[in-house]
Design an enzyme around this catalytic site. Structure first.
Site, PDB file in Angstrom:
ATOM      1  N   LYS A  77      68.746  58.199  76.696  1.00  0.00           N
ATOM      2  CA  LYS A  77      67.566  59.037  76.749  1.00  0.00           C
ATOM      3  C   LYS A  77      66.732  58.666  77.969  1.00  0.00           C
ATOM      4  CE  LYS A  77      63.756  57.953  74.666  1.00  0.00           C
ATOM      5  NZ  LYS A  77      62.910  56.877  75.224  1.00  0.00           N
ATOM      6  N   ASP A  96      70.108  58.088  70.640  1.00  0.00           N
ATOM      7  CA  ASP A  96      68.727  57.849  70.248  1.00  0.00           C
ATOM      8  C   ASP A  96      68.796  56.561  69.444  1.00  0.00           C
ATOM      9  OD1 ASP A  96      66.399  57.633  68.704  1.00  0.00           O
ATOM     10  OD2 ASP A  96      65.996  59.762  68.963  1.00  0.00           O
ATOM     11  N   HIS A  97      68.333  55.458  70.019  1.00  0.00           N
ATOM     12  CA  HIS A  97      68.641  54.170  69.378  1.00  0.00           C
ATOM     13  C   HIS A  97      68.004  54.037  67.997  1.00  0.00           C
ATOM     14  CE1 HIS A  97      64.746  52.798  70.956  1.00  0.00           C
ATOM     15  NE2 HIS A  97      64.834  51.773  70.139  1.00  0.00           N
ATOM     16  N   GLU A 134      53.275  50.687  68.459  1.00  0.00           N
ATOM     17  CA  GLU A 134      53.764  49.579  69.280  1.00  0.00           C
ATOM     18  C   GLU A 134      52.598  48.706  69.706  1.00  0.00           C
ATOM     19  OE1 GLU A 134      57.322  50.267  71.783  1.00  0.00           O
ATOM     20  OE2 GLU A 134      56.291  52.167  72.125  1.00  0.00           O
ATOM     21  N   ASP A 176      58.444  60.348  75.517  1.00  0.00           N
ATOM     22  CA  ASP A 176      59.077  59.036  75.347  1.00  0.00           C
ATOM     23  C   ASP A 176      59.425  58.755  73.884  1.00  0.00           C
ATOM     24  OD1 ASP A 176      59.926  56.520  76.408  1.00  0.00           O
ATOM     25  OD2 ASP A 176      58.124  55.582  75.589  1.00  0.00           O
ATOM     26  N   HIS A 178      62.653  59.987  68.933  1.00  0.00           N
ATOM     27  CA  HIS A 178      62.596  59.107  67.761  1.00  0.00           C
ATOM     28  C   HIS A 178      61.827  59.707  66.576  1.00  0.00           C
ATOM     29  CE1 HIS A 178      64.138  56.519  70.749  1.00  0.00           C
ATOM     30  NE2 HIS A 178      63.022  56.005  71.192  1.00  0.00           N
TER      31      HIS A 178
HETATM   32  C1  BG6 Z   1      62.114  53.549  73.725  1.00  0.00           C
HETATM   33  C2  BG6 Z   1      60.893  53.931  74.505  1.00  0.00           C
HETATM   34  O1  BG6 Z   1      62.948  54.650  73.528  1.00  0.00           O
HETATM   35  O2  BG6 Z   1      61.728  53.026  72.467  1.00  0.00           O
HETATM   36  C3  BG6 Z   1      59.969  52.733  74.678  1.00  0.00           C
HETATM   37  O3  BG6 Z   1      61.280  54.432  75.780  1.00  0.00           O
HETATM   38  C4  BG6 Z   1      59.660  52.108  73.345  1.00  0.00           C
HETATM   39  O4  BG6 Z   1      58.767  53.100  75.347  1.00  0.00           O
HETATM   40  C5  BG6 Z   1      60.925  51.849  72.546  1.00  0.00           C
HETATM   41  O5  BG6 Z   1      58.971  50.896  73.569  1.00  0.00           O
HETATM   42  C6  BG6 Z   1      60.620  51.415  71.139  1.00  0.00           C
HETATM   43  O6  BG6 Z   1      61.800  51.000  70.513  1.00  0.00           O
HETATM   44  P1  BG6 Z   1      61.769  49.930  69.356  1.00  0.00           P
HETATM   45  O7  BG6 Z   1      63.205  49.821  68.945  1.00  0.00           O
HETATM   46  O8  BG6 Z   1      61.199  48.669  69.934  1.00  0.00           O
HETATM   47  O9  BG6 Z   1      60.892  50.490  68.286  1.00  0.00           O
END
Ligand code: BG6
Length: 488
Positions: A150, A179-180, A218, A237, A242
């Site tokens: 992404k 999309d992790h 975050e 983002d 997500h």
């Molecule tokens: C990413 C965003 O896809 O996900 C980042 O680009 C964000 O800005 C991150 O910090 C958050 O991922 P996680 O797994 O830490 O919740």
């Protein structure tokens, strides 16, 4: 039988952060767990000059610093010989020819190939064109798959164009858009909670649910990505991908099966049931804000209006959800890292207990940290006549499965891509439908500057406007711990 063939994993953008922090530690852990193909090579491609040994040393440093599991020298030594590096330019067909020669040398015969684009999307088309021009996407013997990181586009038009570009050389079933969040155990558990149990589904609808809150907060700020982030902002983002994905998992109908096709059909149905907002609706159903001090960050434009926080109120227009608000919020530099989904049920229709207002039941899906599921319900306080107290039934992953039970999201996703399971990857129409909802919001924000950009204190829970969004409906954000403490 392509499964016995050797498999090459080619990482474009191999000298970057993602490779060092996530991809290699995940592949290492898969190899330690014995889940990698019998014969495999991982070939990094990038502009930086590395010999194989330098590349391996660089990745070992990364694994030591970022892997969330312990590994021994022997485990690294068994894994490291599979790592190789090819220096080259993404626009240079001759470099791709050289890459191909290198790969053929390692593969010795028919082989599978997984190409991983750990790069900005503007580079996807040129890389795919060069792979195609040098015959490296042709499935004659082994399979060819491409994983795309992404963000997938920056708006609907660019996502549609990108899909067209990649479809010129690849079939949709060869494309794995990552999309992790979908690789996170707790996110997959949303569907398990709903569909591996019978107690939730009968009440999972507008008759019993008052509203849903999805928070991805975050604590971190921009880290070292200010240059990228300032051109993107929180909606592109975090929301387009997500948060929208989380919404689809909470709201979707039970799929006919857990196959990629059935699962993704249901997700697209949810997104299609949300009406894109008009500018008037954007003005009242969205909040955008920036944390104080954002404009002073290095690489951020001094007059930037890029939002670092957003909150949305959405409605899903189908029989299950008509009239149930879904409140979504996410931001940088908030008070805590906290991703959770709260389902608030309706209040009892009638209180039989005098002097008491009954509090609604809550089901809280804790995605991170302290992953788990909590159910809040009312109990009679002992030794009182009719005093109610909110109590919690709690499931914590760490308690039930052990502290280190939850693997890194990329581990699952890489394994699925290697095994050809696209269920946890987003399909072309899904990405485009999500953009079709985000686009009108972005346009109203950017062209009409409405609603106005709020400001919030770093380490707070966001701007006042974020509270107003719910207060107008007689509701409030329920940060589970905080609100539970208040209510005890
Ligand atoms: C990413 C965003 O896809 O996900 C980042 O680009 C964000 O800005 C991150 O910090 C958050 O991922 P996680 O797994 O830490 O919740």
């Amino acid at each position: 039988m392509t499964n016995d063939l050797s498999t090459s994993i080619i990482i474009f953008g191999a000298s970057g952060d993602l490779t060092q922090r996530k991809l290699i530690p995940s592949l290492l852990n898969l190899s330690i767990k014995g889940r990698m193909p019998k014969k495999f090579s991982i070939v990094g491609f990038g502009g930086t000059a590395f010999s194989d040994d330098e590349f391996r040393a660089h990745l070992l440093n990364g694994a030591k610093e970022f892997a969330e599991f312990k590994f021994t020298d022997a485990e690294w030594s068994a894994f490291a010989p599979n790592l190789h590096y090819v220096q080259g330019k993404y626009a240079e067909a001759a470099d791709f020819q050289r890459l191909n020669e290198n790969l053929k040398g390692l593969e010795a015969g028919d082989a599978n190939r997984l190409y991983y684009m750990a790069l900005p999307p503007s580079l996807f088309p040129v890389i795919i064109d060069n792979l195609d021009a040098t015959g490296q996407l042709h499935e004659n013997g082994g399979w060819r798959r491409v994983v795309l990181e992404k963000p997938f586009g920056t708006d609907l038009a660019s996502a549609v164009k990108l899909n067209q570009q990649v479809h010129k050389a690849l079939n949709e079933n060869q494309i794995y858009r990552i999309d992790h969040y979908l690789g996170k155990e707790t996110v997959q558990n949303i569907l398990f909670t709903r569909f591996a149990n019978t107690i939730f589904e009968p009440i999972w609808n507008r008759n019993y649910i008052d509203h849903v809150q999805i928070t991805v907060a975050e604590k971190v700020g921009l880290e070292h990505r200010a240059g990228f982030y300032d051109g993107v902002g929180v909606l592109r983002d975090m929301f387009q991908n997500h948060l929208m994905q989380l919404l689809t998992l909470v709201a979707m109908e039970p799929p006919a099966s857990f196959s990629a096709a059935h699962l993704r059909n249901e997700k697209v149905k949810v997104l299609s049931a949300i009406k894109p907002m008009t500018p008037e609706e954007v003005a009242v159903n969205t909040v955008r804000a920036q944390y104080k001090g954002y404009r002073e960050e290095p690489e951020v434009k001094p007059n930037s209006t890029t939002p670092t926080y957003a909150a949305l109120r959405l409605f899903i227009n189908n029989w299950r959800w008509k009239g149930v608000p879904f409140y979504l919020r996410s931001g940088k530099h908030l008070a805590e890292k906290q991703s959770q989904i709260i389902i608030q049920f309706k209040e009892p229709p009638l209180s039989m207990f005098p002097m008491q207002t009954m509090k609604p039941n809550l089901l809280v899906l804790y995605l991170q940290p302290d992953e788990g599921v909590h159910l809040r319900f009312e109990a009679k306080a002992p030794d009182t006549v009719s005093e109610a107290r909110s109590v919690d039934m709690e499931f914590h992953y760490a308690e039930a499965f052990g502290k280190t039970a939850i693997p890194e999201a990329y581990e699952r996703l890489l394994l699925d891509a290697l095994q050809g399971d696209a269920s946890l990857f987003t399909r072309a129409d899904e990405v485009e439908t999500a953009w079709s909802l985000i686009d009108p919001i972005l346009q109203t924000w950017e062209q009409h500057q409405t609603p106005s950009l709020g400001i919030y204190k770093p380490s707070s829970w966001g701007p006042l406007e974020g509270y107003d969004l719910l207060a107008r409906d007689g509701r409030r954000w329920l940060n589970a711990e905080a609100s539970m403490m208040l209510e005890k």
